[in-house]
Design a protein around this motif. Structure first.
Motif, PDB file in Angstrom:
ATOM      1  N   ARG A   1      -7.675  -4.385  -5.298  1.00  0.00           N
ATOM      2  CA  ARG A   1      -8.456  -5.098  -4.285  1.00  0.00           C
ATOM      3  C   ARG A   1      -9.312  -6.147  -4.963  1.00  0.00           C
ATOM      4  O   ARG A   1      -9.956  -5.867  -5.977  1.00  0.00           O
ATOM      5  CB  ARG A   1      -9.397  -4.143  -3.549  1.00  0.00           C
ATOM      6  CG  ARG A   1      -8.727  -3.172  -2.654  1.00  0.00           C
ATOM      7  CD  ARG A   1      -9.790  -2.344  -1.933  1.00  0.00           C
ATOM      8  NE  ARG A   1      -9.152  -1.334  -1.128  1.00  0.00           N
ATOM      9  CZ  ARG A   1      -8.676  -0.195  -1.613  1.00  0.00           C
ATOM     10  NH1 ARG A   1      -8.816   0.075  -2.897  1.00  0.00           N
ATOM     11  NH2 ARG A   1      -8.085   0.657  -0.821  1.00  0.00           N
TER      12      ARG A   1
ATOM     13  N   LEU B   1      -5.645   3.358   4.190  1.00  0.00           N
ATOM     14  CA  LEU B   1      -6.113   2.149   3.481  1.00  0.00           C
ATOM     15  C   LEU B   1      -7.485   1.754   3.979  1.00  0.00           C
ATOM     16  O   LEU B   1      -7.698   1.575   5.168  1.00  0.00           O
ATOM     17  CB  LEU B   1      -5.103   1.013   3.724  1.00  0.00           C
ATOM     18  CG  LEU B   1      -5.424  -0.340   3.118  1.00  0.00           C
ATOM     19  CD1 LEU B   1      -5.578  -0.252   1.604  1.00  0.00           C
ATOM     20  CD2 LEU B   1      -4.328  -1.340   3.458  1.00  0.00           C
TER      21      LEU B   1
ATOM     22  N   SER C   1      -3.155   4.842   7.856  1.00  0.00           N
ATOM     23  CA  SER C   1      -2.499   4.504   6.578  1.00  0.00           C
ATOM     24  C   SER C   1      -3.301   5.015   5.387  1.00  0.00           C
ATOM     25  O   SER C   1      -2.792   5.088   4.268  1.00  0.00           O
ATOM     26  CB  SER C   1      -2.334   2.989   6.455  1.00  0.00           C
ATOM     27  OG  SER C   1      -3.614   2.392   6.307  1.00  0.00           O
TER      28      SER C   1
ATOM     29  N   PHE D   1      -4.162  -0.716  10.533  1.00  0.00           N
ATOM     30  CA  PHE D   1      -4.273   0.106   9.320  1.00  0.00           C
ATOM     31  C   PHE D   1      -4.573   1.576   9.619  1.00  0.00           C
ATOM     32  O   PHE D   1      -4.595   2.404   8.710  1.00  0.00           O
ATOM     33  CB  PHE D   1      -5.354  -0.454   8.378  1.00  0.00           C
ATOM     34  CG  PHE D   1      -4.953  -1.736   7.673  1.00  0.00           C
ATOM     35  CD1 PHE D   1      -3.675  -2.256   7.786  1.00  0.00           C
ATOM     36  CD2 PHE D   1      -5.861  -2.420   6.880  1.00  0.00           C
ATOM     37  CE1 PHE D   1      -3.302  -3.430   7.140  1.00  0.00           C
ATOM     38  CE2 PHE D   1      -5.500  -3.595   6.228  1.00  0.00           C
ATOM     39  CZ  PHE D   1      -4.216  -4.105   6.367  1.00  0.00           C
TER      40      PHE D   1
ATOM     41  N   TRP E   1       0.845  -1.201   0.000  1.00  0.00           N
ATOM     42  CA  TRP E   1       0.000   0.000   0.000  1.00  0.00           C
ATOM     43  C   TRP E   1       0.879   1.250   0.000  1.00  0.00           C
ATOM     44  O   TRP E   1       0.715   2.157  -0.823  1.00  0.00           O
ATOM     45  CB  TRP E   1      -0.936  -0.040   1.210  1.00  0.00           C
ATOM     46  CG  TRP E   1      -1.694   1.230   1.440  1.00  0.00           C
ATOM     47  CD1 TRP E   1      -1.555   2.095   2.481  1.00  0.00           C
ATOM     48  CD2 TRP E   1      -2.710   1.790   0.587  1.00  0.00           C
ATOM     49  NE1 TRP E   1      -2.412   3.159   2.346  1.00  0.00           N
ATOM     50  CE2 TRP E   1      -3.140   3.002   1.192  1.00  0.00           C
ATOM     51  CE3 TRP E   1      -3.285   1.398  -0.621  1.00  0.00           C
ATOM     52  CZ2 TRP E   1      -4.121   3.809   0.621  1.00  0.00           C
ATOM     53  CZ3 TRP E   1      -4.270   2.210  -1.183  1.00  0.00           C
ATOM     54  CH2 TRP E   1      -4.682   3.390  -0.571  1.00  0.00           C
TER      55      TRP E   1
END
Ligand SMILES: Nc1ncnc2c1ncn2[C@@H]1O[C@H](COP(=O)(O)OS(=O)(=O)O)[C@@H](OP(=O)(O)O)[C@H]1O
Length: 327
Positions: free
Chosen positions: A226, A325, A323, A320, A212
């Motif tokens: 994804r 994400l 991040s 996460f 990522w």
């Protein structure tokens, strides 16, 4: 780890070389529920033989500028992404008639670096690969993969999947390998090892985050995809993949249905029903058919308890956080 433990470890790993054994003895180690030994190298857990292959890859791999590497955490859609990549790159030669995907499996066409090529030899012959450009795959995290790539402009595509579906997929995969019904106790131990982060190629979150972050820092060379997006908007995602790989669709191709043809060729049902995938045996003696199961989003809801799901969600949310994400 003491010597006798080391020797026990290498019972079925006889071809581990002394210098690798010596390195392993200095690394954190762990025995999983199946009694298999793992050790942690550059933040990632590996079975010993895979680690030896990773080290050989890092030492001996010479990238070509045109190389393409398909990457993933296991059970995240690797087989599908390999098929799509091959289908995109080979579409112009003679259409989809006699396509390589009809005579070899995605895993045969896009070999794993550390689970096939460098597992068999420390210096595999890479001159007779079937694809041009060369196509490889791996489950290593990005920082480990990148070591021998240096400033190579080769392209890296990563596919990520909801961890709860990854867990369920892995559970079924392992049960099929053992020719057994999927047992709840196995699922529980897989959930536990994922939550601890100590499992083959784990921790899951570090693997995902390495790609990522890499994709944010270097979007021309690292593409983050994804599984769920591929399922929801396959058309747009394949166009995105083609653009990243430097083989965008022409208007003519778009109008002639080339995108749809590629999606059909690579659909789970089509691949599963090809003779090569129905009856063929992969390099690791597994039946090709084992790589195709349901291919659904949220299958975890049929198998994980609320307690399991909540625990996993909490860990992933924490890992996460910050991040950017969404998963
Ligand atoms: N063409 C296609 N389309 C959609 N989904 C597909 C496809 N091929 C494989 N699959 C599903 O992917 C899961 C296997 O993951 P991987 O291919 O990453 O496995 S591996 O890491 O290469 O062993 C596994 O998911 P589950 O069905 O949830 O177990 C496969 O069914």
């Amino acid at each position: 780890m003491n010597q006798s433990e080391l020797l026990r470890n290498f019972g079925d790993d006889e071809d581990i070389r002394p210098e690798v054994k010596s390195l392993i003895s200095s690394l954190p180690s762990y025995t999983d529920v199946e009694g298999k030994k793992l050790c942690n190298y550059q933040g990632c857990w590996y079975y010993y033989k895979n680690l030896q292959a990773v080290l050989d890859y890092q030492k001996n791999f010479k990238p070509l500028d045109t190389d393409i590497i398909v990457t993933s955490y296991p059970k995240s859609g690797t087989t599908w992404l390999k098929a799509l990549t091959v289908a995109l790159l080979q579409r112009s030669e003679d259409g989809l008639q006699n396509h390589p995907l009809t005579s070899d499996s995605p895993h045969g066409l896009v070999p794993f670096l550390e689970m096939k090529l460098y597992l068999k030899s420390s210096t595999p012959d890479l001159t007779n690969l079937s694809s041009s450009p060369r196509l490889f795959s791996t489950h290593m995290p990005l920082h480990t993969l990148r070591e021998p790539l240096k400033d190579s402009p080769c392209k890296i595509v990563y596919v990520c999947r909801n961890v709860k579906d990854v867990i369920v997929s892995l559970w079924h995969f392992r049960s099929r390998i053992e020719n057994k019904e999927a047992e709840r106790s196995k699922l529980e131990s897989i959930v536990e090892s994922f939550c601890k982060g100590v499992n083959n190629y784990g921790p899951f979150w570090d693997n995902v985050l390495s790609y990522w972050k890499g994709s944010l820092e270097d979007p021309d060379h690292v593409l983050f995809m994804r599984y769920e997006d591929l399922k929801e908007e396959p058309y747009d995602q394949v166009i995105r993949l083609a653009e990243f790989l430097g083989c965008p669709f022409t208007q003519e191709e778009i109008h002639s249905g080339s995108v749809e043809k590629i999606l059909d060729l690579c659909s789970l049902d089509n691949l599963r029903n090809l003779d090569i995938n129905k009856s063929g045996i992969a390099w690791n003696k597994l039946h090709h058919s084992i790589f195709f199961r349901k291919g659904e989003v949220d299958d975890w809801k049929n198998h994980l308890t609320t307690e399991m799901a909540d625990k996993i969600d909490m860990i992933i949310h924490e890992k996460f956080q910050g991040s950017g994400l969404r998963i």
